[in-house]
Design a protein around this motif. Structure first.
Motif, PDB file in Angstrom:
ATOM      1  N   GLU A 257       8.998   0.596  16.013  1.00  0.00           N
ATOM      2  CA  GLU A 257       9.006  -0.109  17.296  1.00  0.00           C
ATOM      3  C   GLU A 257       9.178  -1.614  17.091  1.00  0.00           C
ATOM      4  O   GLU A 257       9.912  -2.277  17.828  1.00  0.00           O
ATOM      5  N   ILE A 258       8.479  -2.156  16.094  1.00  0.00           N
ATOM      6  CA  ILE A 258       8.594  -3.593  15.799  1.00  0.00           C
ATOM      7  C   ILE A 258      10.027  -3.947  15.418  1.00  0.00           C
ATOM      8  O   ILE A 258      10.589  -4.943  15.881  1.00  0.00           O
ATOM      9  N   ASN A 259      10.630  -3.130  14.582  1.00  0.00           N
ATOM     10  CA  ASN A 259      11.965  -3.435  14.075  1.00  0.00           C
ATOM     11  C   ASN A 259      13.053  -3.294  15.139  1.00  0.00           C
ATOM     12  O   ASN A 259      14.168  -3.805  14.952  1.00  0.00           O
ATOM     13  N   LEU A 260      12.735  -2.631  16.232  1.00  0.00           N
ATOM     14  CA  LEU A 260      13.691  -2.541  17.340  1.00  0.00           C
ATOM     15  C   LEU A 260      13.687  -3.801  18.195  1.00  0.00           C
ATOM     16  O   LEU A 260      14.587  -4.010  18.999  1.00  0.00           O
ATOM     17  N   SER A 261      12.661  -4.640  18.006  1.00  0.00           N
ATOM     18  CA  SER A 261      12.544  -5.880  18.773  1.00  0.00           C
ATOM     19  C   SER A 261      13.088  -7.049  17.959  1.00  0.00           C
ATOM     20  O   SER A 261      12.668  -7.277  16.823  1.00  0.00           O
ATOM     21  N   VAL A 262      13.993  -7.790  18.548  1.00  0.00           N
ATOM     22  CA  VAL A 262      14.589  -8.932  17.855  1.00  0.00           C
ATOM     23  C   VAL A 262      13.552 -10.013  17.592  1.00  0.00           C
ATOM     24  O   VAL A 262      13.543 -10.667  16.558  1.00  0.00           O
ATOM     25  N   SER A 263      12.633 -10.191  18.530  1.00  0.00           N
ATOM     26  CA  SER A 263      11.651 -11.273  18.413  1.00  0.00           C
ATOM     27  C   SER A 263      10.466 -10.904  17.527  1.00  0.00           C
ATOM     28  O   SER A 263       9.817 -11.779  16.961  1.00  0.00           O
ATOM     29  N   ARG A 264      10.159  -9.618  17.401  1.00  0.00           N
ATOM     30  CA  ARG A 264       8.951  -9.216  16.674  1.00  0.00           C
ATOM     31  C   ARG A 264       9.220  -8.791  15.238  1.00  0.00           C
ATOM     32  O   ARG A 264       8.336  -8.844  14.398  1.00  0.00           O
ATOM     33  N   LYS A 265      10.397  -8.355  14.939  1.00  0.00           N
ATOM     34  CA  LYS A 265      10.646  -7.851  13.594  1.00  0.00           C
ATOM     35  C   LYS A 265      10.712  -8.997  12.584  1.00  0.00           C
ATOM     36  O   LYS A 265      10.943 -10.159  12.931  1.00  0.00           O
ATOM     37  N   ASN A 266      10.490  -8.665  11.335  1.00  0.00           N
ATOM     38  CA  ASN A 266      10.589  -9.627  10.248  1.00  0.00           C
ATOM     39  C   ASN A 266      11.003  -8.887   8.995  1.00  0.00           C
ATOM     40  O   ASN A 266      11.072  -7.651   8.971  1.00  0.00           O
ATOM     41  N   LYS A 267      11.285  -9.616   7.952  1.00  0.00           N
ATOM     42  CA  LYS A 267      11.753  -8.989   6.715  1.00  0.00           C
ATOM     43  C   LYS A 267      10.719  -8.032   6.140  1.00  0.00           C
ATOM     44  O   LYS A 267      11.050  -6.985   5.580  1.00  0.00           O
ATOM     45  N   PHE A 268       9.453  -8.381   6.269  1.00  0.00           N
ATOM     46  CA  PHE A 268       8.401  -7.530   5.713  1.00  0.00           C
ATOM     47  C   PHE A 268       8.240  -6.246   6.517  1.00  0.00           C
ATOM     48  O   PHE A 268       7.938  -5.192   5.943  1.00  0.00           O
ATOM     49  N   SER A 269       8.420  -6.322   7.838  1.00  0.00           N
ATOM     50  CA  SER A 269       8.303  -5.100   8.638  1.00  0.00           C
ATOM     51  C   SER A 269       9.429  -4.128   8.295  1.00  0.00           C
ATOM     52  O   SER A 269       9.214  -2.908   8.243  1.00  0.00           O
ATOM     53  N   GLU A 270      10.610  -4.653   8.050  1.00  0.00           N
ATOM     54  CA  GLU A 270      11.724  -3.795   7.658  1.00  0.00           C
ATOM     55  C   GLU A 270      11.498  -3.209   6.270  1.00  0.00           C
ATOM     56  O   GLU A 270      11.748  -2.019   6.029  1.00  0.00           O
ATOM     57  N   ALA A 271      11.010  -4.038   5.349  1.00  0.00           N
ATOM     58  CA  ALA A 271      10.755  -3.564   3.987  1.00  0.00           C
ATOM     59  C   ALA A 271       9.639  -2.527   3.979  1.00  0.00           C
ATOM     60  O   ALA A 271       9.700  -1.532   3.246  1.00  0.00           O
ATOM     61  N   ALA A 272       8.600  -2.738   4.790  1.00  0.00           N
ATOM     62  CA  ALA A 272       7.488  -1.785   4.855  1.00  0.00           C
ATOM     63  C   ALA A 272       7.958  -0.445   5.406  1.00  0.00           C
ATOM     64  O   ALA A 272       7.553   0.622   4.912  1.00  0.00           O
ATOM     65  N   TYR A 273       8.806  -0.490   6.418  1.00  0.00           N
ATOM     66  CA  TYR A 273       9.339   0.749   6.993  1.00  0.00           C
ATOM     67  C   TYR A 273      10.110   1.554   5.945  1.00  0.00           C
ATOM     68  O   TYR A 273       9.894   2.754   5.769  1.00  0.00           O
ATOM     69  N   ASN A 274      10.979   0.871   5.220  1.00  0.00           N
ATOM     70  CA  ASN A 274      11.762   1.551   4.191  1.00  0.00           C
ATOM     71  C   ASN A 274      10.881   2.053   3.053  1.00  0.00           C
ATOM     72  O   ASN A 274      11.109   3.141   2.507  1.00  0.00           O
ATOM     73  N   LYS A 275       9.861   1.275   2.686  1.00  0.00           N
ATOM     74  CA  LYS A 275       8.972   1.675   1.588  1.00  0.00           C
ATOM     75  C   LYS A 275       8.187   2.919   1.965  1.00  0.00           C
ATOM     76  O   LYS A 275       7.991   3.821   1.144  1.00  0.00           O
ATOM     77  N   LEU A 276       7.727   2.977   3.220  1.00  0.00           N
ATOM     78  CA  LEU A 276       6.999   4.158   3.670  1.00  0.00           C
ATOM     79  C   LEU A 276       7.878   5.413   3.587  1.00  0.00           C
ATOM     80  O   LEU A 276       7.436   6.460   3.110  1.00  0.00           O
TER      81      LEU A 276
ATOM     82  N   CYS B  57       0.821  -1.216   0.000  1.00  0.00           N
ATOM     83  CA  CYS B  57       0.000   0.000   0.000  1.00  0.00           C
ATOM     84  C   CYS B  57       0.854   1.264   0.000  1.00  0.00           C
ATOM     85  O   CYS B  57       0.387   2.326  -0.426  1.00  0.00           O
ATOM     86  N   ALA B  58       2.064   1.156   0.491  1.00  0.00           N
ATOM     87  CA  ALA B  58       2.949   2.323   0.533  1.00  0.00           C
ATOM     88  C   ALA B  58       3.613   2.586  -0.812  1.00  0.00           C
ATOM     89  O   ALA B  58       4.576   3.333  -0.891  1.00  0.00           O
ATOM     90  N   GLY B  59       3.077   2.002  -1.865  1.00  0.00           N
ATOM     91  CA  GLY B  59       3.686   2.127  -3.190  1.00  0.00           C
ATOM     92  C   GLY B  59       3.505   3.471  -3.848  1.00  0.00           C
ATOM     93  O   GLY B  59       4.106   3.731  -4.896  1.00  0.00           O
ATOM     94  N   ASP B  60       2.647   4.333  -3.322  1.00  0.00           N
ATOM     95  CA  ASP B  60       2.522   5.683  -3.876  1.00  0.00           C
ATOM     96  C   ASP B  60       2.535   6.688  -2.741  1.00  0.00           C
ATOM     97  O   ASP B  60       2.221   6.368  -1.585  1.00  0.00           O
ATOM     98  N   GLU B  61       2.872   7.923  -3.064  1.00  0.00           N
ATOM     99  CA  GLU B  61       3.087   8.930  -2.025  1.00  0.00           C
ATOM    100  C   GLU B  61       1.840   9.257  -1.216  1.00  0.00           C
ATOM    101  O   GLU B  61       1.900   9.287   0.022  1.00  0.00           O
ATOM    102  N   PRO B  62       0.666   9.469  -1.840  1.00  0.00           N
ATOM    103  CA  PRO B  62      -0.505   9.815  -1.019  1.00  0.00           C
ATOM    104  C   PRO B  62      -0.837   8.744   0.021  1.00  0.00           C
ATOM    105  O   PRO B  62      -1.162   9.065   1.161  1.00  0.00           O
ATOM    106  N   THR B  63      -0.768   7.461  -0.388  1.00  0.00           N
ATOM    107  CA  THR B  63      -1.090   6.399   0.557  1.00  0.00           C
ATOM    108  C   THR B  63      -0.008   6.279   1.624  1.00  0.00           C
ATOM    109  O   THR B  63      -0.300   6.045   2.799  1.00  0.00           O
ATOM    110  N   ALA B  64       1.253   6.427   1.225  1.00  0.00           N
ATOM    111  CA  ALA B  64       2.339   6.374   2.196  1.00  0.00           C
ATOM    112  C   ALA B  64       2.210   7.497   3.213  1.00  0.00           C
ATOM    113  O   ALA B  64       2.415   7.294   4.421  1.00  0.00           O
ATOM    114  N   VAL B  65       1.835   8.690   2.749  1.00  0.00           N
ATOM    115  CA  VAL B  65       1.658   9.827   3.659  1.00  0.00           C
ATOM    116  C   VAL B  65       0.535   9.539   4.654  1.00  0.00           C
ATOM    117  O   VAL B  65       0.658   9.801   5.856  1.00  0.00           O
ATOM    118  N   GLU B  66      -0.573   8.982   4.153  1.00  0.00           N
ATOM    119  CA  GLU B  66      -1.705   8.681   5.028  1.00  0.00           C
ATOM    120  C   GLU B  66      -1.347   7.588   6.039  1.00  0.00           C
ATOM    121  O   GLU B  66      -1.736   7.658   7.214  1.00  0.00           O
TER     122      GLU B  66
END
Length: 832
Positions: A528-547, A507-516
């Protein structure tokens, strides 16, 4: 001789009671007689009580109230056989009463009752002792007591009794006992299957039925399946199916066959003897719904084994199942759908159902029964998984609307299955567009609000599959679908968190949706998720960067760095560095704020003031753009200068340094009429100068003597280091804020700019003309640009190039000069 005198009879002893025949019409009196020491009285009292108890439940309750149960249990071990027999008969009858049953357990009579099953006892005693145990075994506590006191073995032995009542009571008790796993395991040790199979030949239907039900339970275990096969049990079952007169036993027989088909060896045996064809024909042609349902269940169970699926496919099971889908009975439809789901693991079966089966299943999705819809959706989910042809067939059979409607189902399983089908279909772009043309967006919001983690997970995956273009994301955004998606990022379920992160990334693939999404807090949660070793995953990291990469204004404010792949577009604004946890206000809100002593927000906008933004860039900040454009127009009117181009353009003409007039760096700018033609030509030359940056690898801090560099020229020119503090850029920017009545200042209006102004303008222009350039924020108002250039190899042949090297562009002290990023001078430039 004298006469013989007659001798008188002796009187009876004074301590002997003369015999007395008593007739009592009071049951209480008879109950008191149960405590008599005389066998004859005990026997007659028990006989009377037995007849009384047979008359109904009220009489049994009366006997309980009168205290008859406890003395009766004592008589179970009486030395007199008649007394013992009569007491056993009464206990067998009374044990059907729940209250008496409870009292019997408390009195611990199991040993006494089980003892009556001994081979030397009479058949009558066997009958009523087994009846007592059958009644006691209905409840769990009774089962435990019978099993723990060793009642199972004598009950199995009594299956071979010549008396049908004994057989019936014994098999009924065994059926109740084997509901418990431990009893089933022990049963195998006593070789119970052969006598049970013999019961199938009984002339009494109730005995046959109980035997089949018991076999149906115990053949859930692999060992019992093998024992049934070894004792030719399958032949007995097939014969029952072939006998029309035994149609009342067909349902139970099919249940046993269903279990046996799970055993591969049994399956092969049935196939070799033609049993599978008989089974399919029997199911297809039967007019009894329960028989068809159980036949389909038998196929389902067996089809979980790959070899069994192959055998079924060879026997044409698919045709039978499609026929069963047309049944009027919902149970049959459900079982047939489940069987199709199991057979889908076979590729040949999947291909068969492409033309026959999928249309029928789609019709079942319109059923009033939630269970039918769930089963049909499951079959379609399995049919379309990894099979584009079946996904296309589902769409061609008008399956999209029924599937979307199923997302509103009250059953979680139906929602999950329908979402899976839609996700499988969306893997193909044409089908995805077809799905998007229906009301899929609103339907997906419903499962996102579900409390079921499986539904949440599958709904998130479907969102990720559907929202692959800007229009779909716009609809999701406007429908309120982003809020529940962001909320699900907080889920404690690992799978939900992973799949929702994937959906957010898409969903973060375009600027208006990423902003929202950032406005709703997605970025903070992901951080917060990515700071946790047990909770983070590859998708959470990718989503953070995509946003961040699709909300560059926020990325630059948070990280202070934009890479060469982060292309600045119109609407980008530099608010300055923000602390972690601080919200970055939207441009619209910033534009509405009055001027203050806060740092000016730098806006990049090359649109003309008389041109509306295209739909693709429409978002909440458009109003802010218009406000800024309006303010800039007022500024230009006040200075009595023409405003033919957008005020926010970073490409103002040098010949008009005070007019605030700007032109966009684009091909369209060179095609305007009149005086615009001359300016367009000059701009093309200036663009060419910008592009020459890439051909200047030899300059490492030296200013070009032949030209003034464009960005520096527009921002106040070269500023010597010793004159930097006399460069009154702050006053100039403050005047612009006052004239615009806003803290938001378009970068193109700034005539005196310091490091971070110049670096931003350079990055904006470089991105416009395709020069790879980064933007890095330093401390104390510092900012710089880094570019990578190809250098000629010093050791190689002519024309050879070494790997690209990074350079910092000097825009203040030596405009146009480049410094190697690794040099000491470059490091000092960053922080001085």
């Amino acid at each position: 001789m004298g006469k013989r005198i007659k001798k008188e009879a002796e009187p009876p002893p004074k301590d002997v009671f003369d015999p007395l025949t008593i007739e009592s019409k009071k049951v209480a009196t008879v109950v008191l007689m149960l405590n008599s020491p005389e066998e004859e009285i005990l026997a007659k009292a028990c006989e009377a009580i037995y007849r009384f108890a047979l008359k109904g439940e009220e009489n049994k309750a009366t006997l309980l109230e009168l205290g008859a149960v406890e003395p009766l249990t004592k008589l179970l071990t009486h030395e007199d056989k008649i007394v013992r027999r009569n007491a056993t008969m009464i206990c067998g009858i009374l044990a059907s009463n729940n209250d008496i049953k409870k009292l019997l357990r408390e009195l611990d009579v199991m040993n006494s009752v089980i003892a009556q099953l001994a081979p030397e006892e009479e058949v009558v005693i066997h009958e009523f002792a087994s009846l007592c145990l059958a009644n006691m075994s209905v409840e769990y506590t009774g089962k435990v007591q019978i099993f723990e006191h060793g009642g199972l073995e004598p009950l199995i032995r009594l299956l071979s009794s010549p008396d049908p009542d004994v057989k019936k009571n014994s098999i009924e008790c065994i059926y109740n006992l084997v509901q418990d796993f431990q009893c089933r395991t022990t049963l195998q040790e006593f070789n119970a299957i052969p006598p049970m199979l013999d019961l199938l030949k009984s002339e009494y239907p109730v005995i046959q039925s109980l035997a089949l039900k018991t076999l149906g339970v115990i053949t859930n275990d692999k060992e019992s399946q093998a024992m049934l096969r070894d004792n030719q049990g399958v032949d007995h079952l097939i014969k029952i199916l072939e006998t029309k007169e035994l149609n009342d036993l067909h349902i139970e027989a099919l249940a046993v066959i269903a279990n046996c088909l799970e055993d591969r060896n049994t399956m092969v045996l049935i196939q070799q003897t033609g049993g599978i064809k008989k089974l399919l024909s029997f199911a297809e042609n039967s007019t009894i719904p329960d028989i068809q349902k159980n036949a389909a269940k038998a196929i389902t169970k067996a089809a979980y084994d790959p070899e069994n699926r192959k055998l079924f496919h060879e026997q044409g099971v698919e045709k039978c199942l499609v026929t069963l889908l047309s049944s009027e009975n919902n149970g049959t439809k459900i079982s047939a759908s489940q069987a199709i789901s199991a057979m889908c693991e076979n590729s040949g079966s999947k291909e068969f159902f492409n033309n026959q089966g999928i249309p029928q299943l789609i019709q079942l999705l319109k059923s009033d029964s939630e269970e039918v819809r769930e089963a049909a959706a499951l079959a379609l989910a399995n049919l379309t998984t990894g099979n584009p042809a079946n996904a296309n067939a589902t769409a061609e059979a008008d399956g999209i609307d029924p599937l979307i409607n199923t997302l509103y189902s009250k059953r979680d399983g139906a929602i999950v299955n329908a979402a899976t089908v839609l996700m499988n279909m969306a893997m193909q772009e044409p089908l995805r567009g077809n799905i998007q043309s229906h009301d899929i967006i609103h339907a997906l919001i419903n499962p996102l609000h579900s409390a079921n983690t499986v539904v949440q997970s599958k709904a998130a995956l479907t969102v990720a599959a559907i929202m692959c273009d800007a229009e779909a994301r716009r609809k999701l955004r406007n429908s309120g679908g982003l809020e529940p998606l962001v909320e699900l990022l907080r889920s404690k379920n690992v799978e939900v968190r992973r799949h929702v992160s994937w959906a957010v990334m898409v969903c973060a693939g375009d600027e208006p949706t990423a902003v929202e999404l950032c406005r709703l807090g997605a970025l903070d949660i992901l951080e917060e998720i990515n700071l946790s070793v047990s909770r983070k995953n590859k998708f959470s990291e990718a989503a953070y960067n995509k946003l961040l990469n699709n909300h560059l204004s926020l990325k630059y404010s948070r990280t202070g760095c934009l890479s060469s792949s982060n292309i600045i577009s119109d609407g980008f604004y530099d608010y300055g560095q923000i602390n972690p946890g601080t919200k970055l206000l939207p441009l619209k809100d910033l534009c509405l704020q009055e001027p203050s002593d806060l740092r000016a927000v730098l806006l990049v906008n090359s649109k003309s003031s008389d041109v509306s933004p295209p739909p693709s860039t429409e978002d909440k900040s458009d109003a802010g753009y218009r406000r800024s454009i309006s303010s800039a127009s007022s500024l230009k009117t006040a200075s009595k200068e023409k405003a033919n181009a957008g005020f926010g353009s970073p490409t103002e003409e040098k010949s008009e340094p005070t007019s605030g007039r700007n032109t966009a760096l684009s091909k369209s700018a060179t095609k305007e009429k009149g005086s615009r033609k001359g300016r367009g030509k000059k701009e093309e030359e200036k663009v060419k100068e910008e592009e020459e940056i890439t051909a200047l690898p030899k300059y490492t801090g030296e200013e070009s003597p032949d030209k003034e560099w464009y960005v520096a020229e527009k921002m106040g020119g070269k500023i010597p280091k010793d004159k930097l503090y006399d460069f009154s850029w702050e006053l100039h920017v403050s005047e612009l804020k006052f004239q615009l009545k806003s803290n938001v200042v378009p970068i193109g209006l700034i005539k005196k700019g310091i490091f971070y102004h110049r670096a931003l303008l350079f990055k904006a222009l470089a991105d416009k003309i395709g020069i790879g350039c980064s933007l890095v924020r330093g401390e104390y108002g510092r900012a710089w640009n880094e570019v990578k250039l190809m250098n000629e190899s010093r050791e190689g042949v002519l024309g050879a190039f070494s790997a690209p090297e990074a350079y910092i562009v000097d825009l203040m002290f030596h405009p146009g000069g480049l410094m190697k990023l690794s040099s000491r001078e470059a490091d000092l430039y960053r922080f001085l």
